[in-house]
Motif scaffolding. Structure first.
Motif: not given
Length: 565
Positions: A330-346, A319-328
């Protein structure tokens, strides 16, 4: 004034830099990220150009296609169904298990070139282990797998099949029949790829082992192949194992992906059993044992099962790969996935997105299915015995004990409410509630498997395996398409569970156009596109060539000469 503005700009610049740093690493909401998706470069064997014409024939020649269809049809026409109540020992019913003799005879007659270059060892009568001896005994063998058996076809479902499930009907595009998707196409394809290599004069430097079990669909307890191989070669003696599984050519949020399994969830079957005194149903207690079990069922199904999104689970990288490569996405989902290792809320938002929005909760949590319940023997007799069977698939972050005690936690208040004794049986009996005259409840773990070790994705073995997928699908099958290859988690279990001692590198992968669920494996009207089968042959042809060119990173000396043929 200039100095004052310059100081302000400097301070502002520092604040922006700090904001970017904490935005990236603590979930502050930036839109530029350091890449986390495991990068996979296309890999093709050095000998590719001299084999290119063979690969082209496999993928595009009508005669090759028709010959391959005929081989698959014959494999389907030999029924190799297995059932949960089959005899545990082959010796107890040789006639029943003799269908696998017929299947091996089919393999022998269909692939004489393969048989002339390998040594076959039959393990526990019907396990097939073929050794294609390499010239360099210092290279760890490659182990390729499939299974001969299939799930049954229910007599009650025959009317729902569009074609006879054992005829091997071919409509010009798809091939239909029981076991074609799971996984006789993989087994037959392994033979076909080997014979095509042999025809070119290929002789492996690295020994290749083919291992085919015969009871994978019923837990595989009769599969002794892995133990036999370990006895011959030793622990940690195999370069890599490739078996069925994984998802190939799926599209997730607009990203074309191949997701071979680099781990499998754990497995546990539990039985919840209530025993009560019984009696005449004309004088019933307020709640019979069936009513008590019903309340336990509700409590178990209402359990709040935690979700996880951590690098311990290969699906994290998917899902990290999905977040980095997906054209569709949402910005919120992308941010949540890519920040998830460093932020509990994400991380919480990422878990919710995968579980709720994508309906893929099974990859981020343990799952439980209440599959069997029975009790009572007569309309006018109170039930004395009621039994519930639960199947749990265990997330990488949990264990057999964690998931079993979670179910125990749902059962205990109900048992206490109705004055039942309670025993938990995992590693011996553990008394939870003292025995009572009103009855007793047992939570019994009857079969178990911890989550599988995770295959590394930062080494040459992964680069060759994943890179071969990219080459076959980006350059040979569909030139100019972009395919992201990412590790994934197997929600089911395969025969690879017996092979953990042999290598860290276990890949669960079946090339093809459709994920198994879309090919109706285990279901009515099971089929595969024949193109998928041709892709499979091409993949294993290339993969064998590439692995044969690789050098091992650790020393190994094969004891194969000790094996008695």
């Amino acid at each position: 004034m200039f100095r004052e503005n310059g100081a302000r700009y400097l301070a502002l610049g520092l604040l922006v830099a700090i904001g970017l740093y904490f935005g990236l690493y603590t979930g502050g909401g930036v839109t530029r990220y350091e890449s986390q998706c495991p990068s996979t470069k296309t890999h093709r064997p050095a000998a590719f150009e001299s084999h290119k014409h063979v690969l082209d024939r496999i993928l595009h020649d009508p005669d090759f296609r028709n010959e391959s269809v005929t081989k698959l049809q014959k494999a389907i026409q030999i029924r190799t169904e297995v059932h949960d109540d089959d005899t545990e020992l082959v010796e107890d019913d040789f006639e029943y298990w003799s269908k696998f003799d017929k299947f091996e005879e089919y393999l022998n007659s269909t692939f004489p070139l393969f048989y002339s270059h390998v040594t076959l060892h039959k393990v526990n009568y019907h396990g097939l282990v073929y050794i294609w001896q390499g010239s360099n005994q210092n290279l760890k063998p490659l182990l390729l797998m499939a299974h001969q058996d299939t799930v049954p076809v229910s007599e009650d479902s025959l009317s729902q099949w569009e074609h006879d499930p054992f005829a091997g009907y071919y409509d010009g595009t798809n091939l239909h029949g029981r076991g074609i998707a799971d996984c006789k196409d993989q087994l037959v394809g392994l033979f076909e790829s080997a014979e095509e290599l042999i025809k070119t004069g290929f002789a492996p430097k690295r020994t290749i082992i083919y291992s085919f079990g015969f009871d994978e669909e019923v837990m595989g307890n009769r599969n002794k192949n892995a133990k036999w191989i370990e006895q011959q070669y030793g622990a940690d003696s195999i370069y890599a194992v490739v078996d069925e599984g994984g998802v190939n050519l799926d599209t997730i949020e607009g990203v074309k992906m191949s997701v071979p399994g680099t781990a499998e969830k754990g497995y546990v079957d539990l039985k919840v059993i209530i025993e009560t005194p019984g009696g005449h149903s004309s004088i019933p207690p307020p709640h019979t044992s069936i009513g008590m079990m019903g309340e336990m069922i509700v409590a178990i199904e209402n359990l709040d099962i935690p979700t996880y999104f951590t690098p311990a689970n290969p699906a994290y990288w998917e899902y990290v790969c999905v977040a980095e490569h997906s054209p569709q996405i949402t910005p919120k989902a992308k941010k949540s996935i890519l920040n998830s290792r460093f932020d509990k809320a994400s991380n919480k938002d990422a878990r919710k997105y995968i579980d709720i929005d994508l309906h893929k909760g099974f990859v981020v949590k343990s799952t439980q299915a209440l599959d069997i319940v029975f009790g009572g023997v007569k309309a006018n007799a109170l039930p004395e015995y009621v039994e519930l069977t639960i199947n749990v698939r265990i997330a990488m972050e949990e264990t057999v004990e964690i998931v079993s005690r979670r179910i125990l936690g749902a059962v205990e208040p109900v048992a206490e409410k109705y004055g039942l004794g309670l025993t938990f049986r995992l590693n011996g009996d553990e008394k939870i509630l003292d025995p009572k005259s009103q009855g007793h409840c047992l939570v019994n773990v009857v079969s178990l498997l911890e989550p599988a070790p995770v295959t590394p994705i930062n080494d040459e073995e992964w680069d060759i395996f994943a890179g071969t997928i990219k080459h076959v699908y980006e350059d040979l099958v569909a030139p100019n398409q972009t395919l992201v290859v990412a590790p994934g988690i197997g929600s089911g279990n395969t025969d690879t569970k017996w092979y953990w001692n042999l290598t860290r590198h276990i890949y669960r992968y079946r090339p093809g156009q459709l994920p198994g669920v879309y090919s109706k494996e285990h279901g009515v009207n099971e089929f595969i596109p024949v193109d998928s089968h041709l892709h499979l042959i091409a993949f294993f042809y290339e993969y064998i060539l590439s692995v044969d060119e690789a050098e091992d990173t650790t020393e190994f000396s094969s004891p194969l000469f000790q094996i008695e043929n």
